[in-house]
Design a protein around this motif. Structure first.
Motif, PDB file in Angstrom:
ATOM      1  N   ILE A  44      -6.167  12.533   1.900  1.00  0.00           N
ATOM      2  CA  ILE A  44      -5.123  11.146   1.848  1.00  0.00           C
ATOM      3  C   ILE A  44      -5.447  10.328   0.650  1.00  0.00           C
ATOM      4  CG2 ILE A  44      -4.749  11.103   4.115  1.00  0.00           C
ATOM      5  CD1 ILE A  44      -6.678   8.267   3.238  1.00  0.00           C
ATOM      6  N   ILE A  53       0.848  -1.337   0.055  1.00  0.00           N
ATOM      7  CA  ILE A  53       0.047   0.027   0.090  1.00  0.00           C
ATOM      8  C   ILE A  53       0.888   1.013   0.003  1.00  0.00           C
ATOM      9  CG2 ILE A  53      -1.635   1.338   1.305  1.00  0.00           C
ATOM     10  CD1 ILE A  53      -2.764  -1.305   2.423  1.00  0.00           C
ATOM     11  N   ARG A  54       0.783   2.114  -0.968  1.00  0.00           N
ATOM     12  CA  ARG A  54       1.380   3.405  -0.905  1.00  0.00           C
ATOM     13  C   ARG A  54       0.427   4.418  -0.339  1.00  0.00           C
ATOM     14  NH1 ARG A  54       6.466   4.321  -2.216  1.00  0.00           N
ATOM     15  NH2 ARG A  54       6.311   2.649  -3.928  1.00  0.00           N
ATOM     16  N   HIS A  55       0.773   4.899   0.656  1.00  0.00           N
ATOM     17  CA  HIS A  55       0.229   5.942   1.512  1.00  0.00           C
ATOM     18  C   HIS A  55       0.559   7.444   1.285  1.00  0.00           C
ATOM     19  CE1 HIS A  55      -1.918   7.481   5.065  1.00  0.00           C
ATOM     20  NE2 HIS A  55      -0.932   8.081   5.550  1.00  0.00           N
ATOM     21  N   TYR A 100       0.495   1.598  11.523  1.00  0.00           N
ATOM     22  CA  TYR A 100       1.168   2.783  11.465  1.00  0.00           C
ATOM     23  C   TYR A 100       0.028   4.137  12.007  1.00  0.00           C
ATOM     24  CZ  TYR A 100       1.853   6.993   8.211  1.00  0.00           C
ATOM     25  OH  TYR A 100       1.317   8.336   7.814  1.00  0.00           O
ATOM     26  N   GLU A 113      -3.038  -3.734   4.746  1.00  0.00           N
ATOM     27  CA  GLU A 113      -3.934  -2.936   5.600  1.00  0.00           C
ATOM     28  C   GLU A 113      -3.701  -3.111   6.838  1.00  0.00           C
ATOM     29  OE1 GLU A 113      -8.218  -2.566   4.315  1.00  0.00           O
ATOM     30  OE2 GLU A 113      -7.577  -3.187   2.286  1.00  0.00           O
ATOM     31  N   ASP A 120      -4.810   5.911  -0.317  1.00  0.00           N
ATOM     32  CA  ASP A 120      -3.882   4.729  -0.019  1.00  0.00           C
ATOM     33  C   ASP A 120      -4.272   3.999  -1.312  1.00  0.00           C
ATOM     34  OD1 ASP A 120      -3.185   5.401   2.751  1.00  0.00           O
ATOM     35  OD2 ASP A 120      -5.260   4.970   3.335  1.00  0.00           O
ATOM     36  N   LEU A 180      -0.733  -0.571   7.707  1.00  0.00           N
ATOM     37  CA  LEU A 180      -1.181   0.770   7.560  1.00  0.00           C
ATOM     38  C   LEU A 180      -2.126   1.009   8.881  1.00  0.00           C
ATOM     39  CD1 LEU A 180      -1.756   3.165   5.979  1.00  0.00           C
ATOM     40  CD2 LEU A 180      -3.978   2.078   5.001  1.00  0.00           C
ATOM     41  N   GLU A 186      -3.282   0.421  -3.648  1.00  0.00           N
ATOM     42  CA  GLU A 186      -2.777  -0.847  -3.690  1.00  0.00           C
ATOM     43  C   GLU A 186      -1.928  -0.879  -4.862  1.00  0.00           C
ATOM     44  OE1 GLU A 186      -5.423  -4.012  -1.945  1.00  0.00           O
ATOM     45  OE2 GLU A 186      -6.223  -3.523  -3.987  1.00  0.00           O
TER      46      GLU A 186
END
Length: 97
Positions: A92, A2-4, A71, A65, A94, A68, A96
């Protein structure tokens, strides 16, 4: 993975001259070294002067997830949120990967 991605826009009257903005920037830069779930972490000021541009961004990479969620509740991350909440609004995404 996941790129947040988080984009921060200062509230009216806030600029980089404000010590609160400088403190928020410093703690944001350190999140990647403090939160073990993050594989990658990037934080920095936006260089665009366009009216629609946000002021600051952070980008992190996490396994899934569950990572995430860990975090998001990590105490160091929560401190960063507290500082940014005082001076900005944010959005934001998030993604995939």
């Amino acid at each position: 993975m996941i790129r947040h991605i988080v984009l921060f826009k200062f509230r009216p009257g806030i600029s980089w001259d404000d010590p609160r903005a400088q403190e928020a920037e410093l703690i944001a830069a350190k999140v990647g070294g403090e939160v073990p779930e993050l594989h990658e972490w990037s934080a920095g000021r936006n260089i665009s002067g366009r009216a629609i541009a946000y002021d600051f961004a952070v980008i992190g990479l996490l396994d899934d997830e569950d990572a995430l969620e860990r975090y998001l509740v990590h105490p160091f991350h929560q401190e960063a949120i507290r500082l940014w909440r005082e001076i900005s609004e944010w959005v934001i995404a998030d993604l995939e990967e």
